[in-house]
Design a protein around this motif. Structure first.
Motif, PDB file in Angstrom:
ATOM      1  N   LYS A  52     -13.436 -86.911  26.012  1.00  0.00           N
ATOM      2  CA  LYS A  52     -14.469 -85.910  25.757  1.00  0.00           C
ATOM      3  C   LYS A  52     -14.665 -85.038  26.991  1.00  0.00           C
ATOM      4  CE  LYS A  52     -17.173 -88.407  22.290  1.00  0.00           C
ATOM      5  NZ  LYS A  52     -18.505 -88.886  21.908  1.00  0.00           N
ATOM      6  N   ARG A  53     -15.290 -83.883  26.793  1.00  0.00           N
ATOM      7  CA  ARG A  53     -15.517 -82.968  27.913  1.00  0.00           C
ATOM      8  C   ARG A  53     -16.407 -83.615  28.972  1.00  0.00           C
ATOM      9  NH1 ARG A  53     -17.511 -77.776  25.453  1.00  0.00           N
ATOM     10  NH2 ARG A  53     -16.232 -78.545  23.747  1.00  0.00           N
ATOM     11  N   GLU A  56     -11.723 -81.331  21.192  1.00  0.00           N
ATOM     12  CA  GLU A  56     -11.673 -81.229  22.660  1.00  0.00           C
ATOM     13  C   GLU A  56     -10.243 -81.010  23.166  1.00  0.00           C
ATOM     14  OE1 GLU A  56     -15.593 -82.799  23.960  1.00  0.00           O
ATOM     15  OE2 GLU A  56     -14.849 -80.972  23.023  1.00  0.00           O
ATOM     16  N   SER A  79     -19.337 -83.679  31.806  1.00  0.00           N
ATOM     17  CA  SER A  79     -20.638 -83.032  31.959  1.00  0.00           C
ATOM     18  C   SER A  79     -20.746 -82.427  33.355  1.00  0.00           C
ATOM     19  CB  SER A  79     -21.764 -84.046  31.753  1.00  0.00           C
ATOM     20  OG  SER A  79     -21.788 -84.973  32.824  1.00  0.00           O
ATOM     21  N   SER A 138     -20.052 -74.845  35.300  1.00  0.00           N
ATOM     22  CA  SER A 138     -19.888 -74.704  33.847  1.00  0.00           C
ATOM     23  C   SER A 138     -18.537 -74.068  33.507  1.00  0.00           C
ATOM     24  CB  SER A 138     -21.023 -73.867  33.254  1.00  0.00           C
ATOM     25  OG  SER A 138     -21.082 -72.598  33.873  1.00  0.00           O
ATOM     26  N   THR A 162     -15.976 -76.991  33.785  1.00  0.00           N
ATOM     27  CA  THR A 162     -15.995 -77.965  32.686  1.00  0.00           C
ATOM     28  C   THR A 162     -15.563 -77.347  31.359  1.00  0.00           C
ATOM     29  OG1 THR A 162     -18.371 -77.573  32.324  1.00  0.00           O
ATOM     30  CG2 THR A 162     -17.764 -79.412  33.767  1.00  0.00           C
ATOM     31  N   GLU A 163     -15.657 -76.012  31.240  1.00  0.00           N
ATOM     32  CA  GLU A 163     -15.257 -75.334  30.003  1.00  0.00           C
ATOM     33  C   GLU A 163     -13.851 -74.730  30.084  1.00  0.00           C
ATOM     34  OE1 GLU A 163     -16.878 -75.164  27.069  1.00  0.00           O
ATOM     35  OE2 GLU A 163     -18.436 -76.470  27.882  1.00  0.00           O
ATOM     36  N   ARG A 167     -10.032 -74.003  29.763  1.00  0.00           N
ATOM     37  CA  ARG A 167      -9.169 -74.372  28.636  1.00  0.00           C
ATOM     38  C   ARG A 167      -7.689 -74.234  28.980  1.00  0.00           C
ATOM     39  NH1 ARG A 167     -12.020 -75.334  24.125  1.00  0.00           N
ATOM     40  NH2 ARG A 167     -14.252 -74.951  24.400  1.00  0.00           N
ATOM     41  N   ARG A 181      -3.311 -86.701  32.006  1.00  0.00           N
ATOM     42  CA  ARG A 181      -4.063 -86.278  30.809  1.00  0.00           C
ATOM     43  C   ARG A 181      -3.338 -86.644  29.517  1.00  0.00           C
ATOM     44  NH1 ARG A 181      -4.636 -82.206  27.236  1.00  0.00           N
ATOM     45  NH2 ARG A 181      -6.746 -81.413  26.769  1.00  0.00           N
ATOM     46  N   LEU A 239      -9.536 -78.432  26.055  1.00  0.00           N
ATOM     47  CA  LEU A 239     -10.233 -78.517  27.342  1.00  0.00           C
ATOM     48  C   LEU A 239      -9.327 -79.139  28.402  1.00  0.00           C
ATOM     49  CD1 LEU A 239     -13.738 -79.683  26.130  1.00  0.00           C
ATOM     50  CD2 LEU A 239     -13.242 -77.518  27.254  1.00  0.00           C
ATOM     51  N   LEU A 282     -11.142 -83.840  30.983  1.00  0.00           N
ATOM     52  CA  LEU A 282     -11.730 -84.766  30.021  1.00  0.00           C
ATOM     53  C   LEU A 282     -12.098 -86.076  30.716  1.00  0.00           C
ATOM     54  CD1 LEU A 282      -9.029 -84.266  27.260  1.00  0.00           C
ATOM     55  CD2 LEU A 282     -11.323 -83.279  27.220  1.00  0.00           C
ATOM     56  N   ASN A 283     -13.056 -86.799  30.135  1.00  0.00           N
ATOM     57  CA  ASN A 283     -13.345 -88.129  30.664  1.00  0.00           C
ATOM     58  C   ASN A 283     -12.389 -89.142  30.042  1.00  0.00           C
ATOM     59  OD1 ASN A 283     -14.341 -88.792  28.092  1.00  0.00           O
ATOM     60  ND2 ASN A 283     -16.456 -88.369  28.647  1.00  0.00           N
TER      61      ASN A 283
END
Length: 301
Positions: free
Chosen positions: A220-221, A209, A223, A151, A154-155, A157, A200, A212, A215-216
């Motif tokens: 988006k973030r 987003e 999972s 977590s 994925t979070e 920044r 990126r 972050l 990203l996909n």
């Protein structure tokens, strides 16, 4: 006070007074609802303030009979103790019935770890010809290089990356929204910069987003499930048969530090463990490593 009102008040207490993260509040609530479910099954259907120590002991027996393992029982017990501490603070009860509840004995299973060679194999197995390859390499380098929870990865920044040569730290938000600074090494920085500066920049980032790191392809973030599946896939490709997950990289990070002679307090800080007891599991791993080394290399063995 009935159960729904008590549970609602407890959730508010956890959020405002203890500043717990949403996941922790949800876990506490889920465990407390098991006690509510048990109360409903009793003939007297006692309210929270009518529960006795005997009732709570019978509840633990009931949980045990459901087949829950000691670590799960221990977590449920922790939630119940927190709940009755809340009722006591609110003067809804005059004595805490959970005070004398015994915690189930837990045998701590040492987690699987990856060797440095196995980690290198998994990172080398990433297909860098695909756009997501550079991102995936950066993720694994950062996860292992900094010992992050999935977590936290994925979070992560952009505004919390301090990659200048004289700094080289990242700021991580861990359990309970607690922040910590973690050093980041050269390989992780190199992989991060390739992802951020070369790949990126071509991703169409969704509103909200922008900060972050990972990203996909839709901007988006990512999972936590994606990271889990990626690691399972790489383990399969490289023929690693161990039971591994994203958390294995965190275990491996800590184990390799302890094996290398790192101070346990420093490892505790980097992992973001509230208690040194949690970190001490890696001293057991270290002892196993030392034992196997002696058995393998000692001339009398």
């Amino acid at each position: 006070m009935d159960w729904p009102r008590a549970i609602k008040g407890f959730k508010t207490y956890l959020k405002l007074e203890r500043s717990l993260a949403a996941n922790s509040i949800e876990a506490y609530t889920r465990d407390l609802e098991k006690l509510y479910q048990y109360a409903e099954s009793l003939p007297a259907q006692p309210t929270p303030i009518k529960f006795t120590l005997t009732d709570l002991r019978n509840f633990i027996t009931w949980v045990n009979e459901l087949g829950m393992i000691p670590s799960t029982q221990s977590r449920i017990l922790s939630g119940i103790k927190a709940f009755y501490k809340y009722l006591l603070m609110e003067d809804l009860i005059s004595a805490d019935p959970s005070e004398l509840l015994e915690t189930p004995k837990i045998t701590r299973k040492l987690p699987d770890t990856l060797s440095i060679h196995e980690i290198n194999k998994m990172i080398a197995a990433i297909d860098l010809s695909k756009p997501e390859g550079g991102r995936n390499k950066a993720m694994l380098e950062v996860m292992y290089g900094c010992g992050l929870r999935v977590s936290e990865l994925t979070e992560l920044r952009l505004s919390n990356l301090y990659l200048d040569p004289e700094i080289e730290f990242i700021k991580v938000t861990g359990k309970g929204s607690k922040e910590r600074l973690v050093p980041i090494g050269g390989e992780a920085i190199k992989a991060l910069m390739i992802w951020i500066e070369q790949i990126r920049v071509h991703v169409p980032i969704q509103k909200g987003e922008e900060d972050l790191v990972f990203l996909n392809r839709r901007g988006k973030r990512l999972s936590r499930v994606y990271v889990f599946m990626l690691i399972k896939q790489l383990a399969e490709i490289t023929g690693i048969k161990k039971s591994i997950s994203p958390h294995t990289f965190r275990h491996s990070f800590a184990t390799h530090l302890v094996e290398g002679g790192a101070d346990l307090r420093a490892v505790q800080e980097m992992l973001g463990h509230e208690s040194i007891t949690t970190t001490e599991i890696y001293t057991h791993l270290d002892r196993e490593y030392l034992k196997s080394t002696i058995i393998e290399f000692h001339p009398r063995n």
